[in-house]
Scaffold this active site. Structure first.
Site, PDB file in Angstrom:
ATOM      1  N   GLU A   1      13.561  -2.578  14.215  1.00 16.07           N
ATOM      2  CA  GLU A   1      13.544  -2.768  12.763  1.00 16.07           C
ATOM      3  C   GLU A   1      12.082  -2.848  12.331  1.00 16.07           C
ATOM      4  O   GLU A   1      11.257  -3.458  13.018  1.00 16.07           O
ATOM      5  CB  GLU A   1      14.267  -4.064  12.379  1.00 16.07           C
ATOM      6  CG  GLU A   1      15.748  -4.049  12.688  1.00 16.07           C
ATOM      7  CD  GLU A   1      16.494  -2.955  11.928  1.00 16.07           C
ATOM      8  OE1 GLU A   1      16.123  -2.657  10.776  1.00 16.07           O
ATOM      9  OE2 GLU A   1      17.452  -2.397  12.505  1.00 16.07           O
TER      10      GLU A   1
ATOM     11  N   HIS B   1     -12.633  -9.595  11.678  1.00 19.04           N
ATOM     12  CA  HIS B   1     -12.042  -9.581  13.021  1.00 19.04           C
ATOM     13  C   HIS B   1     -12.044 -10.989  13.619  1.00 19.04           C
ATOM     14  O   HIS B   1     -11.104 -11.389  14.301  1.00 19.04           O
ATOM     15  CB  HIS B   1     -12.795  -8.612  13.930  1.00 19.04           C
ATOM     16  CG  HIS B   1     -12.687  -7.174  13.493  1.00 19.04           C
ATOM     17  ND1 HIS B   1     -11.486  -6.606  13.119  1.00 19.04           N
ATOM     18  CD2 HIS B   1     -13.618  -6.191  13.366  1.00 19.04           C
ATOM     19  CE1 HIS B   1     -11.693  -5.331  12.783  1.00 19.04           C
ATOM     20  NE2 HIS B   1     -12.976  -5.058  12.910  1.00 19.04           N
TER      21      HIS B   1
ATOM     22  N   ARG C   1       2.680   2.841   8.051  1.00 16.89           N
ATOM     23  CA  ARG C   1       2.697   3.838   9.127  1.00 16.89           C
ATOM     24  C   ARG C   1       2.610   3.112  10.461  1.00 16.89           C
ATOM     25  O   ARG C   1       2.263   1.932  10.525  1.00 16.89           O
ATOM     26  CB  ARG C   1       1.543   4.831   8.966  1.00 16.89           C
ATOM     27  CG  ARG C   1       0.181   4.183   8.865  1.00 16.89           C
ATOM     28  CD  ARG C   1      -0.961   5.204   8.783  1.00 16.89           C
ATOM     29  NE  ARG C   1      -2.213   4.555   8.475  1.00 16.89           N
ATOM     30  CZ  ARG C   1      -2.748   4.471   7.249  1.00 16.89           C
ATOM     31  NH1 ARG C   1      -2.134   5.005   6.225  1.00 16.89           N
ATOM     32  NH2 ARG C   1      -3.890   3.846   7.067  1.00 16.89           N
TER      33      ARG C   1
ATOM     34  N   ASP D   1      -3.246  -5.447  10.956  1.00 16.45           N
ATOM     35  CA  ASP D   1      -4.135  -4.588  10.166  1.00 16.45           C
ATOM     36  C   ASP D   1      -4.661  -5.331   8.939  1.00 16.45           C
ATOM     37  O   ASP D   1      -3.991  -6.214   8.402  1.00 16.45           O
ATOM     38  CB  ASP D   1      -3.361  -3.322   9.741  1.00 16.45           C
ATOM     39  CG  ASP D   1      -4.295  -2.192   9.321  1.00 16.45           C
ATOM     40  OD1 ASP D   1      -5.513  -2.284   9.581  1.00 16.45           O
ATOM     41  OD2 ASP D   1      -3.803  -1.214   8.729  1.00 16.45           O
TER      42      ASP D   1
ATOM     43  N   ARG E   1     -17.492  -6.632   8.369  1.00 17.99           N
ATOM     44  CA  ARG E   1     -16.158  -6.377   8.922  1.00 17.99           C
ATOM     45  C   ARG E   1     -15.859  -7.272  10.124  1.00 17.99           C
ATOM     46  O   ARG E   1     -14.725  -7.718  10.313  1.00 17.99           O
ATOM     47  CB  ARG E   1     -16.032  -4.902   9.343  1.00 17.99           C
ATOM     48  CG  ARG E   1     -15.998  -3.913   8.194  1.00 17.99           C
ATOM     49  CD  ARG E   1     -15.847  -2.490   8.721  1.00 17.99           C
ATOM     50  NE  ARG E   1     -14.632  -2.334   9.499  1.00 17.99           N
ATOM     51  CZ  ARG E   1     -13.441  -2.032   8.977  1.00 17.99           C
ATOM     52  NH1 ARG E   1     -13.315  -1.836   7.685  1.00 17.99           N
ATOM     53  NH2 ARG E   1     -12.392  -1.915   9.755  1.00 17.99           N
TER      54      ARG E   1
ATOM     55  N   ARG F   1       4.041  -4.607  10.321  1.00 18.67           N
ATOM     56  CA  ARG F   1       2.671  -4.174  10.042  1.00 18.67           C
ATOM     57  C   ARG F   1       2.159  -4.910   8.818  1.00 18.67           C
ATOM     58  O   ARG F   1       2.821  -4.942   7.781  1.00 18.67           O
ATOM     59  CB  ARG F   1       2.565  -2.665   9.819  1.00 18.67           C
ATOM     60  CG  ARG F   1       1.099  -2.249   9.611  1.00 18.67           C
ATOM     61  CD  ARG F   1       0.882  -0.777   9.575  1.00 18.67           C
ATOM     62  NE  ARG F   1      -0.561  -0.487   9.575  1.00 18.67           N
ATOM     63  CZ  ARG F   1      -1.131   0.549  10.184  1.00 18.67           C
ATOM     64  NH1 ARG F   1      -0.387   1.403  10.845  1.00 18.67           N
ATOM     65  NH2 ARG F   1      -2.432   0.725  10.137  1.00 18.67           N
TER      66      ARG F   1
ATOM     67  N   TRP G   1     -10.053  -7.590   4.335  1.00 15.34           N
ATOM     68  CA  TRP G   1     -10.166  -9.031   4.102  1.00 15.34           C
ATOM     69  C   TRP G   1     -11.644  -9.411   3.961  1.00 15.34           C
ATOM     70  O   TRP G   1     -12.028 -10.143   3.057  1.00 15.34           O
ATOM     71  CB  TRP G   1      -9.515  -9.796   5.249  1.00 15.34           C
ATOM     72  CG  TRP G   1      -9.489 -11.281   5.087  1.00 15.34           C
ATOM     73  CD1 TRP G   1      -8.496 -12.037   4.540  1.00 15.34           C
ATOM     74  CD2 TRP G   1     -10.530 -12.202   5.478  1.00 15.34           C
ATOM     75  NE1 TRP G   1      -8.845 -13.375   4.563  1.00 15.34           N
ATOM     76  CE2 TRP G   1     -10.085 -13.497   5.129  1.00 15.34           C
ATOM     77  CE3 TRP G   1     -11.776 -12.063   6.067  1.00 15.34           C
ATOM     78  CZ2 TRP G   1     -10.830 -14.635   5.373  1.00 15.34           C
ATOM     79  CZ3 TRP G   1     -12.542 -13.203   6.311  1.00 15.34           C
ATOM     80  CH2 TRP G   1     -12.068 -14.474   5.959  1.00 15.34           C
TER      81      TRP G   1
ATOM     82  N   ASN H   1      -9.388   3.768  17.874  1.00 15.98           N
ATOM     83  CA  ASN H   1     -10.383   2.817  17.371  1.00 15.98           C
ATOM     84  C   ASN H   1     -11.764   2.975  18.033  1.00 15.98           C
ATOM     85  O   ASN H   1     -12.772   2.502  17.503  1.00 15.98           O
ATOM     86  CB  ASN H   1      -9.906   1.356  17.524  1.00 15.98           C
ATOM     87  CG  ASN H   1      -8.806   0.974  16.555  1.00 15.98           C
ATOM     88  OD1 ASN H   1      -7.957   0.134  16.866  1.00 15.98           O
ATOM     89  ND2 ASN H   1      -8.795   1.563  15.356  1.00 15.98           N
TER      90      ASN H   1
END
Ligand code: IPE
Ligand code: IPE
Ligand code: MG
Length: 257
Positions: free
Chosen positions: A212, A42, A199, A25, A38, A193, A30, A73
């Site tokens: 974990e 990617h 999340r 993510d 965007r 993440r 970035w 998405n």
């Protein structure tokens, strides 16, 4: 942990997560930070995929699952979705040679039959060409979401019961698990993440029941081998208890004290 340095090598190795799953993510943020579109984020994210695929292998991880596109998405702007699909096709086309050289088996989870035909074609080809590799597996989660996966599995399970192939009163997790798109894959040991969000966004909710979790603020295009190593080190410090007490799961030598 202070005593970890004194541990024998095999125990150290056992602390390397066999299966790492990553929610990649932060590509959009970035790009935004740099005033770029965007899609440029990617594109840089794909570079990170290459880096991290190698890094995982070098760190002794044998399976890497990457959340590349979620069921949700599809609701992004059409141009972004189209751009992501083109990038994916381009990546698959480019990467086959590397997969074969590095002996990487490619797999997928998710509703693959809803992806564009070109993507599906390259996926099928790459999966077939790499199916015989056994040491290292890269799993791409594409058009993936845990809830649709469970709905699909429940439907398939019900159909199997109706056809007399499965007994309804079996009711075990092991049986139901065979109907998930990840049926023959081990559960993730570590879920990472990036981008600071804490999340799971519909990712491996059942398979990750005892994984974990490590959250890092690093945006995916900036994620490095050192960041992966740090997450693995954090994993090594955790005690996985699976509902038992700490004493029950301690290695024999320590527990005897
Ligand atoms: C993750 O980066 C890539 C995909 C979901 C395909 P994002 O595009 O979600 O980046 P942010 O969250 O907007 O920064
Ligand atoms: C999760 O990221 C999906 C992937 C990484 C492919 P999102 O950016 O789509 O998740 P939310 O919207 O922040 O929960
Ligand atoms: Mg995001």
């Amino acid at each position: 942990m202070s005593h970890s340095a004194a541990r024998p090598e095999p125990a150290e190795r056992a602390k390397v997560p066999a299966h790492v799953a990553i929610i990649m993510d932060g590509n959009g943020r970035w790009a935004k930070q740099r005033g770029l579109p965007r899609l440029e984020g990617h594109r840089r994210g794909v570079e990170t995929v290459r880096t991290v695929t190698n890094a995982a292998r070098e760190l002794g991880v044998s399976m890497l699952t990457l959340y590349a596109f979620s069921v949700e998405n599809w609701n992004r702007p059409k141009a972004e979705v189209g751009g992501l699909m083109s990038l994916l096709e381009f990546y698959l086309k480019q990467e086959l040679k590397t997969f074969v050289k590095d002996r990487v088996r490619l797999r997928t989870i998710g509703r693959i039959d809803e992806l564009p035909a070109g993507v599906q074609k390259h996926l099928r080809h790459t999966i077939a060409e790499t199916a015989h590799f056994t040491d290292y597996t890269l799993v791409l989660a594409l058009n993936y979401g845990s809830r649709t996966e469970v709905v699909d599995a429940a439907r398939a399970y019900a159909a199997a019961v109706a056809a007399g192939k499965e007994k309804l009163n079996d009711g075990s997790w092991a049986t139901f698990n065979r109907y998930l798109s990840s049926a023959d894959l081990p559960d993730p040991d570590l879920i990472i993440r990036t981008s600071g969000e804490t999340r799971l966004s519909n990712f491996l909710l059942l398979q990750g029941a005892y994984a974990e979790l490590v959250f890092t603020p690093v945006l995916w295009p900036d994620f490095t081998k050192a960041d992966l190593a740090a997450a693995c080190a954090e994993y090594a410090r955790r005690e996985r208890r699976y509902g038992l007490t700490s004493e029950q799961v301690k290695p024999a030598a320590t527990a005897a004290k």
